[in-house]
Design an enzyme around this catalytic site. Structure first.
Site, PDB file in Angstrom:
ATOM      1  N   HIS A  61     -18.530-100.222 -18.018  1.00  0.00           N
ATOM      2  CA  HIS A  61     -17.623 -99.111 -18.321  1.00  0.00           C
ATOM      3  C   HIS A  61     -17.981 -98.451 -19.646  1.00  0.00           C
ATOM      4  O   HIS A  61     -17.985 -97.213 -19.749  1.00  0.00           O
ATOM      5  CB  HIS A  61     -16.186 -99.634 -18.351  1.00  0.00           C
ATOM      6  N   TYR A 102      -7.900-100.378 -14.922  1.00  0.00           N
ATOM      7  CA  TYR A 102      -6.923 -99.482 -14.306  1.00  0.00           C
ATOM      8  C   TYR A 102      -5.660-100.268 -13.983  1.00  0.00           C
ATOM      9  O   TYR A 102      -5.642-101.103 -13.078  1.00  0.00           O
ATOM     10  CB  TYR A 102      -7.482 -98.846 -13.038  1.00  0.00           C
ATOM     11  N   PRO A 139     -14.681 -84.429  -9.937  1.00  0.00           N
ATOM     12  CA  PRO A 139     -15.333 -83.244  -9.365  1.00  0.00           C
ATOM     13  C   PRO A 139     -14.375 -82.075  -9.157  1.00  0.00           C
ATOM     14  O   PRO A 139     -14.824 -80.954  -8.914  1.00  0.00           O
ATOM     15  CB  PRO A 139     -15.865 -83.757  -8.023  1.00  0.00           C
ATOM     16  N   LEU A 140     -13.062 -82.343  -9.264  1.00  0.00           N
ATOM     17  CA  LEU A 140     -12.061 -81.283  -9.129  1.00  0.00           C
ATOM     18  C   LEU A 140     -11.315 -81.051 -10.437  1.00  0.00           C
ATOM     19  O   LEU A 140     -10.200 -80.534 -10.450  1.00  0.00           O
ATOM     20  CB  LEU A 140     -11.074 -81.618  -8.009  1.00  0.00           C
ATOM     21  N   GLY A 141     -11.955 -81.429 -11.554  1.00  0.00           N
ATOM     22  CA  GLY A 141     -11.376 -81.114 -12.844  1.00  0.00           C
ATOM     23  C   GLY A 141      -9.990 -81.677 -13.056  1.00  0.00           C
ATOM     24  O   GLY A 141      -9.108 -80.978 -13.563  1.00  0.00           O
ATOM     25  N   GLY A 155      -7.691 -82.143 -11.058  1.00  0.00           N
ATOM     26  CA  GLY A 155      -6.708 -81.383 -10.299  1.00  0.00           C
ATOM     27  C   GLY A 155      -6.719 -79.892 -10.557  1.00  0.00           C
ATOM     28  O   GLY A 155      -6.216 -79.109  -9.739  1.00  0.00           O
TER      29      GLY A 155
END
Length: 365
Positions: free
Chosen positions: A124, A58, A219-221, A223
């Protein structure tokens, strides 16, 4: 914050963690702010969101450096998970599972994170040119050397046609079985959300049967499930969603019934869930970042009652005691709201409505 264990170990974390990738990588560089990201990290630890999820790729490397600034002051408050096994070039990524690379990568991560031990070290990606047993054996040596407390696997690279059910993670599970023969797997990180439930078919049962934790990524796609993204709004060129098949105007519009359902559930918990009026993140046409929650757009704090993002996170947490939700964000206000989902209790009616929502079009994979 409710505490949950990582695998068959005494390691405990908050039920909701913090995905740190958006702070330095993959989402709109123009909207990054180091000081705001530091506030988000401190807020997460203050609220009991102890799991901080990063990777050496990252940035590359800058995300670990950022987290290291916080760990220097608050190492005892955090559970740090980072990853190795992917090398990033200008236009490509390549897996590297050579034992020598694994050892060097771990030492470099320890230096950047300013710590003497990594709580959870994840592979990873498996290197197709190196037997996974060799890579995993090298990682196990790091546990023996006291540099790492537990090992995990990032399964976000799984490939399958959407709708394939349990077959989506067949190859991942075969690799996990091979790894288990070398050293215990403590956690698996995989996408899990209202619009990407495939991990429930075979991967989560595999984890539950062995006491392995499941880190629910996205978990929130990315955004979308926050209800703040508008079909056709567009994304900055360096935002991964600008090139993703789920974020075309057509597909985003087709998936609006999913967000509408989450809003209906949120209303029953004391909020309209509209996603309107939330300050510059919506006004700039980029919405919430990679899986953060939603707020009321004031200077400050999220409003009263539930939001679509909190409903989506509550649903993830209900999938089982081995599941830890890891939404990503770079803003303290969304960290605060995401943490609030740990206290949201869905009703039978809520669960039935979510279960009746249409399947999402397209897949992250």
């Amino acid at each position: 914050m409710e505490r949950r264990t990582i695998g068959a170990t005494p390691l405990e974390v908050g039920a909701i963690g913090l995905g740190c990738m958006p702070m330095n990588w993959a989402y709109s560089a123009s909207r990054r702010n180091g000081e705001e990201s530091l506030r988000a990290l401190h807020t997460a630890l203050d609220l009991g969101c102890t799991l901080l999820d990063t990777a050496d790729m990252y940035g590359p490397f800058t995300n670990e450096l950022l987290i290291g600034r916080v760990l220097r002051e608050r190492r005892a408050d955090a559970f740090v998970t980072t990853k190795c096994g992917l090398l990033v070039g200008d236009q490509h990524m390549v897996a590297d599972g050579r034992p020598g690379y694994v050892r060097r990568a771990c030492d470099a991560s320890l230096r950047r994170l300013r710590t003497d031990v990594i709580d959870l070290y994840q592979l990873h990606r498996a290197d197709p040119e190196v037997p996974v047993e060799e890579t995993w054996g090298a990682m196990a040596e790091l546990v023996g050397a006291g540099k790492v407390r537990a090992l995990g696997v990032c399964a976000l690279g799984a490939r399958a046609v959407r709708g394939s059910g349990g077959r989506m993670y067949e190859e991942t599970i075969r690799q996990l079985d091979r790894m288990q023969q070398v050293f215990p797997v403590s956690a698996v990180e995989a996408e899990l959300s209202v619009w990407s439930p495939e991990a429930l078919d075979s991967l989560l049962p595999w984890c539950e049967a062995r006491g392995v934790g499941l880190l629910a990524a996205m978990p929130l796609g990315s955004g979308y499930l926050t209800g703040t993204l508008t079909p056709g709004q567009g994304f900055e060129p360096d935002d991964v969603r600008a090139h993703h098949p789920r974020f075309t105007a057509e597909v985003m519009a087709a998936n609006q019934p999913i967000v509408a359902g989450l809003r209906r559930v949120a209303r029953r918990h004391g909020r309209d869930g509209t996603g309107a009026g939330r300050g510059d993140e919506v006004g700039a046409g980029v919405g919430r970042d990679a899986g953060a929650g939603t707020g009321d757009g004031t200077d400050g704090e999220p409003g009263d009652g539930a939001t679509p993002a909190q409903v989506a996170l509550a649903w993830v947490l209900e999938r089982g005691r081995h599941v830890i939700a890891v939404p990503g964000t770079k803003r303290a206000r969304w960290v605060t709201e995401n943490a609030g989902a740990a206290g949201l209790r869905l009703t039978e009616g809520d669960r039935a409505e979510i279960a009746s929502l249409p399947r999402a079009r397209e897949s992250w994979y």
